[in-house]
Design an enzyme around this catalytic site. Structure first.
Site, PDB file in Angstrom:
ATOM      1  N   CYS A 207     -99.258  61.763 -24.281  1.00  0.00           N
ATOM      2  CA  CYS A 207     -98.866  60.610 -25.105  1.00  0.00           C
ATOM      3  C   CYS A 207     -99.006  60.941 -26.596  1.00  0.00           C
ATOM      4  O   CYS A 207     -99.682  61.891 -26.992  1.00  0.00           O
ATOM      5  CB  CYS A 207     -99.657  59.363 -24.699  1.00  0.00           C
ATOM      6  SG  CYS A 207    -101.151  59.054 -25.655  1.00  0.00           S
TER       7      CYS A 207
ATOM      8  N   ASP B   1    -102.353  53.377 -39.776  1.00  0.00           N
ATOM      9  CA  ASP B   1    -101.121  53.083 -39.033  1.00  0.00           C
ATOM     10  C   ASP B   1     -99.921  53.506 -39.873  1.00  0.00           C
ATOM     11  O   ASP B   1     -99.888  53.281 -41.086  1.00  0.00           O
ATOM     12  CB  ASP B   1    -101.055  51.580 -38.701  1.00  0.00           C
ATOM     13  CG  ASP B   1    -100.029  51.270 -37.631  1.00  0.00           C
ATOM     14  OD1 ASP B   1    -100.424  50.869 -36.529  1.00  0.00           O
ATOM     15  OD2 ASP B   1     -98.810  51.433 -37.895  1.00  0.00           O
TER      16      ASP B   1
ATOM     17  N   ASN C  49    -103.613  45.339 -28.230  1.00  0.00           N
ATOM     18  CA  ASN C  49    -102.535  44.839 -27.386  1.00  0.00           C
ATOM     19  C   ASN C  49    -102.627  45.504 -26.018  1.00  0.00           C
ATOM     20  O   ASN C  49    -102.889  46.710 -25.934  1.00  0.00           O
ATOM     21  CB  ASN C  49    -101.181  45.130 -28.043  1.00  0.00           C
ATOM     22  CG  ASN C  49    -101.030  44.394 -29.366  1.00  0.00           C
ATOM     23  OD1 ASN C  49    -101.507  43.282 -29.520  1.00  0.00           O
ATOM     24  ND2 ASN C  49    -100.376  45.032 -30.329  1.00  0.00           N
TER      25      ASN C  49
ATOM     26  N   GLY D  60     -97.653  43.206 -25.896  1.00  0.00           N
ATOM     27  CA  GLY D  60     -96.964  43.858 -27.012  1.00  0.00           C
ATOM     28  C   GLY D  60     -97.421  45.283 -27.256  1.00  0.00           C
ATOM     29  O   GLY D  60     -97.233  45.827 -28.346  1.00  0.00           O
TER      30      GLY D  60
ATOM     31  N   HIS E   5    -101.928  54.277 -25.056  1.00  0.00           N
ATOM     32  CA  HIS E   5    -103.247  54.924 -25.239  1.00  0.00           C
ATOM     33  C   HIS E   5    -104.068  53.881 -25.991  1.00  0.00           C
ATOM     34  O   HIS E   5    -103.672  53.469 -27.097  1.00  0.00           O
ATOM     35  CB  HIS E   5    -103.073  56.216 -26.049  1.00  0.00           C
ATOM     36  CG  HIS E   5    -104.334  57.009 -26.282  1.00  0.00           C
ATOM     37  ND1 HIS E   5    -104.415  58.380 -26.044  1.00  0.00           N
ATOM     38  CD2 HIS E   5    -105.560  56.645 -26.749  1.00  0.00           C
ATOM     39  CE1 HIS E   5    -105.639  58.806 -26.372  1.00  0.00           C
ATOM     40  NE2 HIS E   5    -106.344  57.770 -26.809  1.00  0.00           N
TER      41      HIS E   5
ATOM     42  N   HIS F  38    -105.890  51.538 -28.257  1.00  0.00           N
ATOM     43  CA  HIS F  38    -106.123  51.582 -29.709  1.00  0.00           C
ATOM     44  C   HIS F  38    -106.499  50.205 -30.192  1.00  0.00           C
ATOM     45  O   HIS F  38    -105.976  49.194 -29.722  1.00  0.00           O
ATOM     46  CB  HIS F  38    -104.905  52.126 -30.462  1.00  0.00           C
ATOM     47  CG  HIS F  38    -103.604  51.468 -30.115  1.00  0.00           C
ATOM     48  ND1 HIS F  38    -102.924  51.739 -28.949  1.00  0.00           N
ATOM     49  CD2 HIS F  38    -102.874  50.545 -30.778  1.00  0.00           C
ATOM     50  CE1 HIS F  38    -101.820  51.005 -28.909  1.00  0.00           C
ATOM     51  NE2 HIS F  38    -101.765  50.268 -30.006  1.00  0.00           N
TER      52      HIS F  38
ATOM     53  N   HIS G 230    -106.423  47.915 -33.499  1.00  0.00           N
ATOM     54  CA  HIS G 230    -105.887  47.749 -34.841  1.00  0.00           C
ATOM     55  C   HIS G 230    -107.008  47.140 -35.689  1.00  0.00           C
ATOM     56  O   HIS G 230    -107.563  46.087 -35.331  1.00  0.00           O
ATOM     57  CB  HIS G 230    -104.707  46.775 -34.850  1.00  0.00           C
ATOM     58  CG  HIS G 230    -103.523  47.224 -34.038  1.00  0.00           C
ATOM     59  ND1 HIS G 230    -102.401  47.783 -34.606  1.00  0.00           N
ATOM     60  CD2 HIS G 230    -103.280  47.181 -32.708  1.00  0.00           C
ATOM     61  CE1 HIS G 230    -101.521  48.057 -33.653  1.00  0.00           C
ATOM     62  NE2 HIS G 230    -102.020  47.696 -32.485  1.00  0.00           N
TER      63      HIS G 230
HETATM   64  P1  5GP Z   1     -99.106  48.746 -30.306  1.00  0.00           P
HETATM   65  O1  5GP Z   1     -97.811  47.980 -30.497  1.00  0.00           O
HETATM   66  O2  5GP Z   1     -99.009  49.712 -29.156  1.00  0.00           O
HETATM   67  O3  5GP Z   1    -100.297  47.865 -30.208  1.00  0.00           O
HETATM   68  O4  5GP Z   1     -99.327  49.553 -31.638  1.00  0.00           O
HETATM   69  C1  5GP Z   1     -98.902  50.862 -31.834  1.00  0.00           C
HETATM   70  C2  5GP Z   1     -99.101  51.157 -33.306  1.00  0.00           C
HETATM   71  O5  5GP Z   1     -99.011  52.552 -33.482  1.00  0.00           O
HETATM   72  C3  5GP Z   1     -98.028  50.507 -34.205  1.00  0.00           C
HETATM   73  O6  5GP Z   1     -98.665  49.684 -35.173  1.00  0.00           O
HETATM   74  C4  5GP Z   1     -97.324  51.719 -34.835  1.00  0.00           C
HETATM   75  O7  5GP Z   1     -96.954  51.496 -36.167  1.00  0.00           O
HETATM   76  C5  5GP Z   1     -98.362  52.823 -34.690  1.00  0.00           C
HETATM   77  N1  5GP Z   1     -97.812  54.168 -34.546  1.00  0.00           N
HETATM   78  C6  5GP Z   1     -96.844  54.555 -33.681  1.00  0.00           C
HETATM   79  N2  5GP Z   1     -96.604  55.863 -33.790  1.00  0.00           N
HETATM   80  C7  5GP Z   1     -97.450  56.319 -34.746  1.00  0.00           C
HETATM   81  C8  5GP Z   1     -97.686  57.613 -35.313  1.00  0.00           C
HETATM   82  O8  5GP Z   1     -97.084  58.621 -34.957  1.00  0.00           O
HETATM   83  N3  5GP Z   1     -98.636  57.702 -36.282  1.00  0.00           N
HETATM   84  C9  5GP Z   1     -99.344  56.610 -36.703  1.00  0.00           C
HETATM   85  N4  5GP Z   1    -100.243  56.812 -37.655  1.00  0.00           N
HETATM   86  N5  5GP Z   1     -99.158  55.388 -36.196  1.00  0.00           N
HETATM   87  C10 5GP Z   1     -98.222  55.238 -35.228  1.00  0.00           C
HETATM   88 ZN    ZN Z   2    -103.100  59.529 -24.811  1.00  0.00          ZN
END
Ligand code: 5GP
Ligand code: ZN
Length: 117
Positions: free
Chosen positions: A2, A28, A82, A88, A93, A95, A97
């Protein structure tokens, strides 16, 4: 592998805030607040729903340290994670925020306008 595992192993670059043996914090790529940092366990865990108490026990003080390093520990901040499709989650993986740097509004509108309250 991932996208966040690739950030952990250095295949994809990131703007790091803090790193420990078990966790990583980085800015982010598409910030939704003046401060928007992601905290992840280095071990691949799909979401909060699969995380073990052992990993959470390590992530909790790590997140507190990240907030201190970002100087938002006293002004306040928000932690969001999320989970799955309707939660959402886009990156599978776990995370957290970390959002702050300004007063935040509380807004969790549904993507379906008929389900908004
Ligand atoms: P989710 O929607 O899964 O809760 O949040 C994923 C977050 O990962 C989003 O806020 C998106 O901007 C961030 N994100 C996705 N790809 C990358 C990346 O390659 N590098 C960084 N720094 N953030 C990423
Ligand atoms: Zn992962």
């Amino acid at each position: 592998m991932c996208i966040f595992c690739k950030i952990v192993n250095g295949e994809i670059p990131s703007n790091k805030v803090l790193e420990s043996e078990d966790a990583l914090a980085f800015h982010d790529i598409n910030p939704k607040a003046p401060i928007h940092v992601l905290v992840i366990p280095k071990e691949h865990v799909e979401s909060f729903h699969q995380v073990t108490p052992d990993i959470m026990a390590k992530l909790t003080p790590f997140i507190q340290e990240v907030a201190k390093k970002l100087c938002i520990d006293k002004s306040g901040y928000r932690i969001v994670t999320n989970i799955g499709k309707e939660g959402g989650q886009e990156v599978p993986h776990l995370h957290f925020h970390i959002l702050g740097g300004a007063p935040l509004v509380w807004d969790h509108r549904s993507a379906d306008p008929h389900k908004n309250i």
